[in-house]
Design a protein around this motif. Structure first.
Motif, PDB file in Angstrom:
ATOM      1  N   GLY A 351      31.408  49.031  50.114  1.00 40.96           N
ATOM      2  CA  GLY A 351      32.278  49.915  50.883  1.00 40.96           C
ATOM      3  C   GLY A 351      32.970  49.209  52.030  1.00 40.96           C
ATOM      4  O   GLY A 351      33.296  49.837  53.047  1.00 40.96           O
ATOM      5  N   THR A 352      33.200  47.933  51.887  1.00 39.02           N
ATOM      6  CA  THR A 352      33.800  47.126  52.966  1.00 39.02           C
ATOM      7  C   THR A 352      35.071  46.454  52.451  1.00 39.02           C
ATOM      8  O   THR A 352      35.021  45.716  51.458  1.00 39.02           O
ATOM      9  CB  THR A 352      32.797  46.059  53.446  1.00 39.02           C
ATOM     10  N   ASP A 353      36.197  46.698  53.134  1.00 36.36           N
ATOM     11  CA  ASP A 353      37.442  46.062  52.693  1.00 36.36           C
ATOM     12  C   ASP A 353      37.533  44.652  53.270  1.00 36.36           C
ATOM     13  O   ASP A 353      36.642  44.196  54.006  1.00 36.36           O
ATOM     14  CB  ASP A 353      38.656  46.912  53.061  1.00 36.36           C
ATOM     15  N   LEU A 354      38.619  43.968  52.962  1.00 36.99           N
ATOM     16  CA  LEU A 354      38.752  42.563  53.342  1.00 36.99           C
ATOM     17  C   LEU A 354      38.768  42.381  54.866  1.00 36.99           C
ATOM     18  O   LEU A 354      38.102  41.485  55.399  1.00 36.99           O
ATOM     19  CB  LEU A 354      40.028  41.981  52.735  1.00 36.99           C
ATOM     20  N   VAL A 355      39.516  43.215  55.576  1.00 35.72           N
ATOM     21  CA  VAL A 355      39.603  43.088  57.034  1.00 35.72           C
ATOM     22  C   VAL A 355      38.226  43.264  57.664  1.00 35.72           C
ATOM     23  O   VAL A 355      37.818  42.505  58.555  1.00 35.72           O
ATOM     24  CB  VAL A 355      40.604  44.103  57.608  1.00 35.72           C
ATOM     25  N   ALA A 390      35.633  37.258  49.886  1.00 30.83           N
ATOM     26  CA  ALA A 390      36.427  37.809  48.778  1.00 30.83           C
ATOM     27  C   ALA A 390      36.149  39.293  48.656  1.00 30.83           C
ATOM     28  O   ALA A 390      35.042  39.763  48.955  1.00 30.83           O
ATOM     29  CB  ALA A 390      36.095  37.096  47.476  1.00 30.83           C
ATOM     30  N   THR A 391      37.160  40.036  48.233  1.00 29.10           N
ATOM     31  CA  THR A 391      37.047  41.495  48.142  1.00 29.10           C
ATOM     32  C   THR A 391      37.513  41.986  46.782  1.00 29.10           C
ATOM     33  O   THR A 391      38.491  41.494  46.229  1.00 29.10           O
ATOM     34  CB  THR A 391      37.876  42.176  49.242  1.00 29.10           C
ATOM     35  N   LEU A 392      36.788  42.972  46.244  1.00 27.69           N
ATOM     36  CA  LEU A 392      37.166  43.650  44.999  1.00 27.69           C
ATOM     37  C   LEU A 392      37.461  45.097  45.324  1.00 27.69           C
ATOM     38  O   LEU A 392      36.690  45.747  46.027  1.00 27.69           O
ATOM     39  CB  LEU A 392      36.030  43.533  43.985  1.00 27.69           C
ATOM     40  N   HIS A 393      38.591  45.609  44.816  1.00 26.80           N
ATOM     41  CA  HIS A 393      38.927  47.026  44.983  1.00 26.80           C
ATOM     42  C   HIS A 393      38.663  47.738  43.662  1.00 26.80           C
ATOM     43  O   HIS A 393      39.257  47.418  42.639  1.00 26.80           O
ATOM     44  CB  HIS A 393      40.389  47.211  45.411  1.00 26.80           C
ATOM     45  N   GLY A 394      37.768  48.678  43.699  1.00 29.70           N
ATOM     46  CA  GLY A 394      37.335  49.351  42.481  1.00 29.70           C
ATOM     47  C   GLY A 394      38.451  49.959  41.671  1.00 29.70           C
ATOM     48  O   GLY A 394      38.445  49.929  40.442  1.00 29.70           O
ATOM     49  N   VAL A 431      37.274  31.811  56.018  1.00 31.51           N
ATOM     50  CA  VAL A 431      38.510  31.802  55.244  1.00 31.51           C
ATOM     51  C   VAL A 431      38.420  32.879  54.170  1.00 31.51           C
ATOM     52  O   VAL A 431      37.379  33.053  53.537  1.00 31.51           O
ATOM     53  CB  VAL A 431      38.761  30.418  54.591  1.00 31.51           C
ATOM     54  N   SER A 432      39.544  33.589  53.949  1.00 32.57           N
ATOM     55  CA  SER A 432      39.590  34.650  52.952  1.00 32.57           C
ATOM     56  C   SER A 432      40.274  34.161  51.688  1.00 32.57           C
ATOM     57  O   SER A 432      41.180  33.328  51.733  1.00 32.57           O
ATOM     58  CB  SER A 432      40.356  35.850  53.499  1.00 32.57           C
ATOM     59  N   ALA A 433      39.879  34.703  50.553  1.00 35.26           N
ATOM     60  CA  ALA A 433      40.550  34.404  49.289  1.00 35.26           C
ATOM     61  C   ALA A 433      41.943  35.032  49.285  1.00 35.26           C
ATOM     62  O   ALA A 433      42.804  34.647  48.481  1.00 35.26           O
ATOM     63  CB  ALA A 433      39.736  34.942  48.115  1.00 35.26           C
ATOM     64  N   ARG A 434      42.156  35.996  50.186  1.00 32.29           N
ATOM     65  CA  ARG A 434      43.457  36.644  50.335  1.00 32.29           C
ATOM     66  C   ARG A 434      43.952  37.342  49.074  1.00 32.29           C
ATOM     67  O   ARG A 434      45.135  37.505  48.875  1.00 32.29           O
ATOM     68  CB  ARG A 434      44.529  35.645  50.798  1.00 32.29           C
ATOM     69  N   ASP A 435      43.022  37.753  48.189  1.00 31.68           N
ATOM     70  CA  ASP A 435      43.392  38.521  47.002  1.00 31.68           C
ATOM     71  C   ASP A 435      42.424  39.708  46.889  1.00 31.68           C
ATOM     72  O   ASP A 435      41.234  39.580  47.159  1.00 31.68           O
ATOM     73  CB  ASP A 435      43.272  37.685  45.724  1.00 31.68           C
ATOM     74  N   ALA A 436      43.014  40.845  46.510  1.00 30.25           N
ATOM     75  CA  ALA A 436      42.127  41.999  46.273  1.00 30.25           C
ATOM     76  C   ALA A 436      41.183  41.700  45.114  1.00 30.25           C
ATOM     77  O   ALA A 436      39.982  41.930  45.177  1.00 30.25           O
ATOM     78  CB  ALA A 436      42.950  43.241  45.997  1.00 30.25           C
ATOM     79  N   TYR A 437      41.726  41.254  44.002  1.00 30.43           N
ATOM     80  CA  TYR A 437      40.927  40.781  42.853  1.00 30.43           C
ATOM     81  C   TYR A 437      41.841  40.030  41.919  1.00 30.43           C
ATOM     82  O   TYR A 437      42.912  40.519  41.560  1.00 30.43           O
ATOM     83  CB  TYR A 437      40.259  41.934  42.083  1.00 30.43           C
ATOM     84  N   THR A 438      41.508  38.804  41.619  1.00 36.09           N
ATOM     85  CA  THR A 438      42.270  38.004  40.695  1.00 36.09           C
ATOM     86  C   THR A 438      41.312  37.434  39.668  1.00 36.09           C
ATOM     87  O   THR A 438      40.281  36.879  40.032  1.00 36.09           O
ATOM     88  CB  THR A 438      42.978  36.819  41.402  1.00 36.09           C
ATOM     89  N   VAL A 439      41.679  37.539  38.394  1.00 32.19           N
ATOM     90  CA  VAL A 439      40.810  36.998  37.345  1.00 32.19           C
ATOM     91  C   VAL A 439      40.860  35.474  37.437  1.00 32.19           C
ATOM     92  O   VAL A 439      41.930  34.893  37.337  1.00 32.19           O
ATOM     93  CB  VAL A 439      41.249  37.448  35.941  1.00 32.19           C
ATOM     94  N   PRO A 440      39.748  34.769  37.647  1.00 29.28           N
ATOM     95  CA  PRO A 440      39.757  33.315  37.796  1.00 29.28           C
ATOM     96  C   PRO A 440      39.996  32.618  36.469  1.00 29.28           C
ATOM     97  O   PRO A 440      39.754  33.164  35.428  1.00 29.28           O
ATOM     98  CB  PRO A 440      38.343  33.024  38.328  1.00 29.28           C
TER      99      PRO A 440
END
Length: 440
Positions: A351-355, A390-394, A431-440
């Protein structure tokens, strides 16, 4: 009627009575308060092989084998104490020729004018054909190590074996009827329910009951009369105390094993295996409830140099200090921290966003700096960490897109990539990955 005719008639009645007593299959007798025969019909000769005059003054136990005499004397003693009638007392007797005859004894108490017990009058019946079988079953019932008893519908204990007597011990009243309602008031409703189930033809369940410091598995079986009416319950009491203790020890051992399986032995944090499982579970929740999920992957800067300079014992102490600092950095109860491997630590933030995650990571980094733990092999001179976030948005992914373990692996890869960037950019930073979710 003349006196002579009345006397003759009375004599005829007495003669007829004695003929009935001496010429039937049952042996009629009387004993005094000490159990000594005071009168015996002639049938004793057929049953025991001795004339009536040889039994007068002796007790029934004088004609029984020693072990049997002791058993029957105990049962008869209890009857005399209660001054009650009895029936169906099966016993072995030794005839004059050494053979054994099995008798079934019944009797009624005799009282004097003052109401004191002065003896018993009764009969013995030869049941040798069936008696041995009955005695064998009684012996099995009496000597089995499992507690057995029969309870009638009024809650009275009408039959029990030695193991049941041991179970009840001194708690059962002596010389009086035992009523389970008063003896075990907290459990009587179970037996009452069993009677209701038995009346309805239903199967009776087994139950676990505690009786003082012991635990028992009990099973009731209905006892029916000739009209198929339920008149009692035959109850088996199996002592499972030791089994329960063993199960508790096993459960404790399993808990310890689970603790070892889920936790890192050095820091006490969750280990990587557990956190991998936890991350999959949190990803599932994030997708179902549509909330963000962030992870922070932290690494102690120049830790190999720290070990080389300060020694491995100091390195272990350093890992413990960092672990304690991470868990005390204003994390919420739902957040999880693990030692992810070597000097790496993973923080899962549901329940935690990137910021918000960047804010948590910065607090963690600052708290490590505030320790001012000397690190002579670091350019700063004290211990620091680098963190990748890193952050994932459901809502941006469906469960059909990829297997959950691959989604988790991808999220960790993003955090690791960010961590690598933090290291490359000079360490001691977030440092942030700066992506909501990106498939690696």
């Amino acid at each position: 009627m003349s006196e002579k005719r009345r006397t003759d008639h009375r004599d005829e009645d007495v003669k007829h009575l004695f003929e009935l007593l001496n010429n039937n299959s049952d042996w009629v007798w009387e004993v005094d308060a000490q159990g000594r025969y005071t009168w015996s019909s002639d049938v004793v000769t057929e049953l025991l092989g001795v004339p009536p005059e040889e039994v007068i003054g002796k007790t029934p136990f004088d004609f029984m084998p020693p072990g049997e005499a002791e058993r029957v004397a105990g049962a008869f003693g209890a009857i005399v104490m209660e001054k009650r009638a009895f029936s169906g007392l099966v016993n072995r007797n030794q005839r004059a020729d050494g053979t054994i005859v099995v008798l079934e004894t019944s009797g009624i108490p005799l009282f004097d004018d003052n109401g004191e017990l002065c003896g018993y009058r009764g009969i013995d019946r030869n049941i040798s054909t069936l008696g041995e079988r009955v005695l064998q079953l009684e012996t099995i019932y009496e000597t089995t190590p499992v507690a057995l008893c029969m309870i009638d519908r009024q809650g009275r204990l009408v039959m029990s074996n030695k193991a049941m007597a041991k179970l009840l011990g001194e708690r059962a009243p002596h010389g009086a009827e035992i009523h389970f309602q008063s003896l075990m008031p907290e459990y009587w409703h179970f037996f009452r329910t069993d009677f209701e189930l038995a009346d309805g033809g239903e199967t009776l369940p087994s139950r676990e009951l505690g009786w003082f410091d012991r635990c028992y598995d009990i099973q009731s079986v209905p006892v029916r009369d000739a009209m198929d009416n339920v008149i009692g319950l035959s109850v088996t009491w199996v002592d499972i105390t030791e089994r329960r203790h063993a199960e508790q020890k096993l459960a404790s051992a399993n808990k310890v094993l689970q603790q070892y399986a889920q936790h890192d032995h050095l820091t006490g944090l969750f280990n990587r295996r557990y956190m991998d499982e936890c991350l999959v579970a949190e990803i599932t929740r994030a997708m179902q409830d549509d909330f963000p999920l962030s992870v922070c992957l932290a690494d102690i800067d120049y830790f190999k140099n720290y070990n080389d300079t300060h020694g491995h014992q100091a390195g272990d102490d350093c890992l413990r200090i960092v672990a304690k600092t991470l868990t005390s950095s204003r994390l919420r109860s739902g957040d999880n921290v693990s030692r992810y491997g070597g000097e790496e630590f993973l923080i899962i933030l549901p329940g935690t966003d990137l910021v918000q995650a960047l804010g948590v990571a910065e607090v963690v980094r600052s708290n490590i700096n505030a320790l001012a733990l000397p690190h002579h092999a670091s350019p700063t001179g004290y211990l620091t960490i680098s963190i990748g976030v890193a952050t994932l948005h459901g809502k941006q992914i469906s469960i059909e897109d990829k297997p959950l373990h691959m989604i988790a692996s991808g999220l960790i890869h993003l955090a690791d990539t960010a961590l690598y960037a933090a290291k490359k950019q000079g360490r001691n930073q977030v440092v942030s990955a700066r992506d909501a979710y990106t498939v690696p």
